[in-house]
Design a protein around this motif. Structure first.
Motif, PDB file in Angstrom:
ATOM      1  N   ASN A 167       0.695  -1.222   0.128  1.00  0.00           N
ATOM      2  CA  ASN A 167       0.075  -0.129   0.088  1.00  0.00           C
ATOM      3  C   ASN A 167       0.925   1.262   0.175  1.00  0.00           C
ATOM      4  O   ASN A 167       0.501   2.316  -0.673  1.00  0.00           O
ATOM      5  N   GLY A 168       1.975   1.337   0.850  1.00  0.00           N
ATOM      6  CA  GLY A 168       2.873   2.398   0.596  1.00  0.00           C
ATOM      7  C   GLY A 168       3.466   2.713  -0.546  1.00  0.00           C
ATOM      8  O   GLY A 168       3.419   3.915  -0.929  1.00  0.00           O
ATOM      9  N   TRP A 169       4.047   1.814  -1.439  1.00  0.00           N
ATOM     10  CA  TRP A 169       4.394   1.928  -2.748  1.00  0.00           C
ATOM     11  C   TRP A 169       3.466   2.620  -3.523  1.00  0.00           C
ATOM     12  O   TRP A 169       3.870   3.497  -4.191  1.00  0.00           O
ATOM     13  N   TRP A 170       2.128   1.985  -3.547  1.00  0.00           N
ATOM     14  CA  TRP A 170       1.130   2.395  -4.375  1.00  0.00           C
ATOM     15  C   TRP A 170       0.982   3.715  -3.756  1.00  0.00           C
ATOM     16  O   TRP A 170       0.644   4.857  -4.659  1.00  0.00           O
ATOM     17  N   SER A 171       0.970   4.417  -2.702  1.00  0.00           N
ATOM     18  CA  SER A 171       0.757   5.531  -2.095  1.00  0.00           C
ATOM     19  C   SER A 171       1.697   6.571  -2.669  1.00  0.00           C
ATOM     20  O   SER A 171       1.375   7.637  -3.198  1.00  0.00           O
ATOM     21  N   LEU A 172       2.870   6.052  -2.869  1.00  0.00           N
ATOM     22  CA  LEU A 172       3.848   6.875  -3.289  1.00  0.00           C
ATOM     23  C   LEU A 172       3.812   7.170  -4.797  1.00  0.00           C
ATOM     24  O   LEU A 172       4.035   8.369  -5.191  1.00  0.00           O
ATOM     25  N   PHE A 173       3.479   6.082  -5.458  1.00  0.00           N
ATOM     26  CA  PHE A 173       3.175   6.278  -7.044  1.00  0.00           C
ATOM     27  C   PHE A 173       2.120   7.177  -7.383  1.00  0.00           C
ATOM     28  O   PHE A 173       2.045   7.916  -8.440  1.00  0.00           O
ATOM     29  N   ARG A 174       1.322   7.417  -6.406  1.00  0.00           N
ATOM     30  CA  ARG A 174       0.020   8.131  -6.667  1.00  0.00           C
ATOM     31  C   ARG A 174       0.325   9.605  -6.119  1.00  0.00           C
ATOM     32  O   ARG A 174      -0.495  10.477  -6.576  1.00  0.00           O
ATOM     33  N   ASN A 175       1.381   9.873  -5.606  1.00  0.00           N
ATOM     34  CA  ASN A 175       1.975  11.189  -4.962  1.00  0.00           C
ATOM     35  C   ASN A 175       3.122  11.358  -5.456  1.00  0.00           C
ATOM     36  O   ASN A 175       4.211  11.219  -4.530  1.00  0.00           O
ATOM     37  N   PRO A 176       3.692  11.562  -6.764  1.00  0.00           N
ATOM     38  CA  PRO A 176       4.858  11.582  -7.124  1.00  0.00           C
ATOM     39  C   PRO A 176       5.922  12.675  -6.909  1.00  0.00           C
ATOM     40  O   PRO A 176       7.104  12.267  -6.699  1.00  0.00           O
ATOM     41  N   ASP A 177       5.248  13.745  -6.163  1.00  0.00           N
ATOM     42  CA  ASP A 177       6.099  14.630  -5.483  1.00  0.00           C
ATOM     43  C   ASP A 177       6.493  14.296  -4.317  1.00  0.00           C
ATOM     44  O   ASP A 177       7.778  14.570  -3.866  1.00  0.00           O
ATOM     45  N   GLN A 178       5.797  13.449  -3.425  1.00  0.00           N
ATOM     46  CA  GLN A 178       6.309  12.813  -2.184  1.00  0.00           C
ATOM     47  C   GLN A 178       7.321  11.935  -2.393  1.00  0.00           C
ATOM     48  O   GLN A 178       8.378  11.773  -1.830  1.00  0.00           O
ATOM     49  N   LEU A 179       7.398  11.027  -3.746  1.00  0.00           N
ATOM     50  CA  LEU A 179       8.148  10.074  -4.009  1.00  0.00           C
ATOM     51  C   LEU A 179       9.346  10.717  -4.319  1.00  0.00           C
ATOM     52  O   LEU A 179      10.465  10.222  -4.138  1.00  0.00           O
ATOM     53  N   ALA A 180       9.300  11.970  -5.161  1.00  0.00           N
ATOM     54  CA  ALA A 180      10.683  12.480  -5.407  1.00  0.00           C
ATOM     55  C   ALA A 180      11.176  13.159  -4.306  1.00  0.00           C
ATOM     56  O   ALA A 180      12.537  13.181  -4.368  1.00  0.00           O
ATOM     57  N   ARG A 181      10.452  13.514  -3.426  1.00  0.00           N
ATOM     58  CA  ARG A 181      11.135  14.247  -2.306  1.00  0.00           C
ATOM     59  C   ARG A 181      11.808  13.049  -1.305  1.00  0.00           C
ATOM     60  O   ARG A 181      13.063  13.418  -0.838  1.00  0.00           O
ATOM     61  N   LEU A 182      11.137  12.101  -1.506  1.00  0.00           N
ATOM     62  CA  LEU A 182      11.988  11.090  -0.620  1.00  0.00           C
ATOM     63  C   LEU A 182      13.268  10.256  -1.207  1.00  0.00           C
ATOM     64  O   LEU A 182      14.257  10.051  -0.473  1.00  0.00           O
ATOM     65  N   ARG A 183      13.069  10.334  -2.675  1.00  0.00           N
ATOM     66  CA  ARG A 183      14.325   9.898  -3.325  1.00  0.00           C
ATOM     67  C   ARG A 183      15.371  10.828  -3.280  1.00  0.00           C
ATOM     68  O   ARG A 183      16.702  10.678  -3.195  1.00  0.00           O
ATOM     69  N   GLN A 184      15.234  12.284  -3.074  1.00  0.00           N
ATOM     70  CA  GLN A 184      16.040  13.094  -2.946  1.00  0.00           C
ATOM     71  C   GLN A 184      16.647  13.242  -1.606  1.00  0.00           C
ATOM     72  O   GLN A 184      17.942  13.693  -1.310  1.00  0.00           O
ATOM     73  N   ASP A 185      15.859  13.005  -0.649  1.00  0.00           N
ATOM     74  CA  ASP A 185      16.424  12.956   0.799  1.00  0.00           C
ATOM     75  C   ASP A 185      16.152  11.596   1.463  1.00  0.00           C
ATOM     76  O   ASP A 185      15.168  11.390   2.356  1.00  0.00           O
ATOM     77  N   ILE A 186      16.733  10.627   1.534  1.00  0.00           N
ATOM     78  CA  ILE A 186      16.471   9.179   1.970  1.00  0.00           C
ATOM     79  C   ILE A 186      16.581   9.348   3.519  1.00  0.00           C
ATOM     80  O   ILE A 186      15.908   8.170   4.057  1.00  0.00           O
ATOM     81  N   THR A 187      16.924  10.335   4.195  1.00  0.00           N
ATOM     82  CA  THR A 187      16.890  10.390   5.406  1.00  0.00           C
ATOM     83  C   THR A 187      15.530  10.624   6.057  1.00  0.00           C
ATOM     84  O   THR A 187      15.296  10.301   7.312  1.00  0.00           O
ATOM     85  N   LEU A 188      14.515  10.749   4.920  1.00  0.00           N
ATOM     86  CA  LEU A 188      13.215  10.974   5.536  1.00  0.00           C
ATOM     87  C   LEU A 188      12.372   9.705   5.734  1.00  0.00           C
ATOM     88  O   LEU A 188      11.532   9.608   6.043  1.00  0.00           O
ATOM     89  N   VAL A 189      13.332   8.647   5.369  1.00  0.00           N
ATOM     90  CA  VAL A 189      12.349   7.253   5.377  1.00  0.00           C
ATOM     91  C   VAL A 189      11.637   7.001   6.697  1.00  0.00           C
ATOM     92  O   VAL A 189      10.574   6.541   6.517  1.00  0.00           O
ATOM     93  N   PRO A 190      12.434   6.954   7.861  1.00  0.00           N
ATOM     94  CA  PRO A 190      11.597   6.691   9.127  1.00  0.00           C
ATOM     95  C   PRO A 190      10.094   7.482   9.376  1.00  0.00           C
ATOM     96  O   PRO A 190       9.286   7.099   9.664  1.00  0.00           O
TER      97      PRO A 190
END
Length: 403
Positions: A256-279
């Motif tokens: 569900n989490g990856w499906w959520s990220l794919f539906r919110n590409p701005d947030q996926l891009a943000r996470l890819r740019q700053d992996i320290t946000l993972v927690p």
């Protein structure tokens, strides 16, 4: 006129997106009786959070009342193996048994033991990704989301490698009974799985008691506190609970989490740019699309809930998915924000039944998401997924992606 809502837990459209209905419920009727499932549904965060902690409402009622006293029918005799196994674990216990068993389990299932799994979890996840690099499109759920938690729990418990393929089917079959109104076929399948899994763990735990290893089953078999030990049934119930809760929820947070990220590409891009946000992202993904949509509580005495008198013997349906979108607690609750903080979601429960395995789940999920972000940086969706016909333990059938 009575208030009505389009609460339809057997409808795939509702399962895919229950959140608009939840918003109506929070606004118009924070407690509402749903006759088809015989549940009093509670939708607002403060109420759900408080009810999880209120001892007038129990995960079980067997410590204070009989079926007859609660106005409930006797369970069919052939259900016996299922309920014996489930009630031997802390999820379906109330104090004082819950207090005693949780204390004993906590002495074996320690923060140090969880931290000791960090390197093995990373190694397992890297091995799974190694098999995908350079390949064609794949199903993220069957290739990554499902194998990892089974491998982790099996490693933690000390299940031999050659037996680990047995765990996933047993877990799935048992968890079918947690859905609303399970069919007789589902119940019989769950009972069979309970018998097989219990027999397997009974044999394994006796081996570990006689010849301890560096694993959780050995630790549970040896733990003592003030001359108290876990009974064999309590040990088995604990192991089954760790597999079922740890596996089913972790799979669905991942899918569900990856499906959520794919539906919110701005947030996926943000996470890819700053992996320290993972927690923080893990907490947000559990809040935004909650893997366990509803958790139940029995009313142990006539009580007032949300200014409504609810009788002894009634069953509350605490809507975690709704509570986690309550605008009274969360700013812009319908927006996914991978940096959200604070994030007091109730996805792990609250009170005495707060998820014992939460630290392990967080470690698994953080390792899984960070590894995928780092090693599969161009991962993208290639096919819109469909949902399983399950409302309570809610997840996707598959998630087709390519790297």
């Amino acid at each position: 006129m009575p208030v009505e809502f389009a609460f339809a837990p057997e409808d795939l459209g509702f399962i895919a997106d229950p959140y608009p209905v939840y918003a109506e419920m929070r606004e118009r009727a924070p407690i509402w009786y749903h006759e088809p499932t015989d549940h009093w549904l509670v939708s607002r965060f403060p109420d759900v959070n408080n009810l999880l902690r209120d001892r007038r409402f129990g995960r079980t009622y067997h410590h204070v009342s009989t079926h007859d006293e609660m106005g409930r029918p006797e369970e069919p005799g052939w259900h016996g193996p299922f309920w014996h196994l489930i009630r031997s674990g802390i999820l379906d216990m109330e104090p004082p048994d819950h207090t005693r068993v949780r204390s004993l389990v906590s002495k074996a299932f320690t923060p140090r033991m969880v931290e000791g799994m960090r390197e093995p979890i990373q190694r397992m996840m890297d091995g799974l990704v190694d098999d995908l690099v350079g390949g064609e499109g794949f199903d993220l759920i069957s290739t990554l989301a499902e194998p990892l938690p089974v491998a982790v729990i099996a490693e933690l418990l000390g299940v031999p490698q050659e037996d680990r393929s047995l765990l996933r089917p047993w877990s799935a079959d048992i968890c079918g009974m947690y859905e609303l109104r399970p069919s007789e076929w589902t119940a019989r399948t769950a009972v069979r799985a309970c018998v097989e899994f219990s027999d397997y763990l009974r044999t394994l735990s006796r081996r570990r008691r006689a010849d301890p290893r560096n694993d959780l089953i050995s630790a549970l078999a040896q733990v003592v506190d003030d001359d108290e030990r876990l009974t064999e049934d309590e040990l088995i119930g604990t192991c089954v609970l760790l597999l079922n809760a740890g596996h089913e929820a972790t799979v669905n947070v991942t899918g569900n989490g990856w499906w959520s990220l794919f539906r919110n590409p701005d947030q996926l891009a943000r996470l890819r740019q700053d992996i320290t946000l993972v927690p923080r992202a893990i907490e947000e993904l559990m809040r935004w699309d909650t893997p366990l949509q509803m958790f139940e509580r029995w009313v142990l005495e006539d009580s007032e809930v949300c200014d409504t008198v609810v009788p002894k013997g009634a069953e509350l349906g605490l809507l975690f998915g709704s509570a986690n979108r309550d605008p009274a607690v969360f700013d812009r609750p319908d927006d996914l924000d991978v940096a959200r903080e604070p994030n007091p979601h109730v996805s792990f429960g609250a009170g005495v039944h707060f998820c014992l395995g939460a630290p392990l789940a967080r470690l698994e999920l953080e390792t899984s998401f960070a590894t995928i972000l780092r090693r599969l940086p161009r991962l993208e969706l290639i096919e819109e997924p469909s949902w399983k016909p399950n409302y309570i333990i809610r997840g996707l059938r598959a998630l087709r992606v390519e790297a």
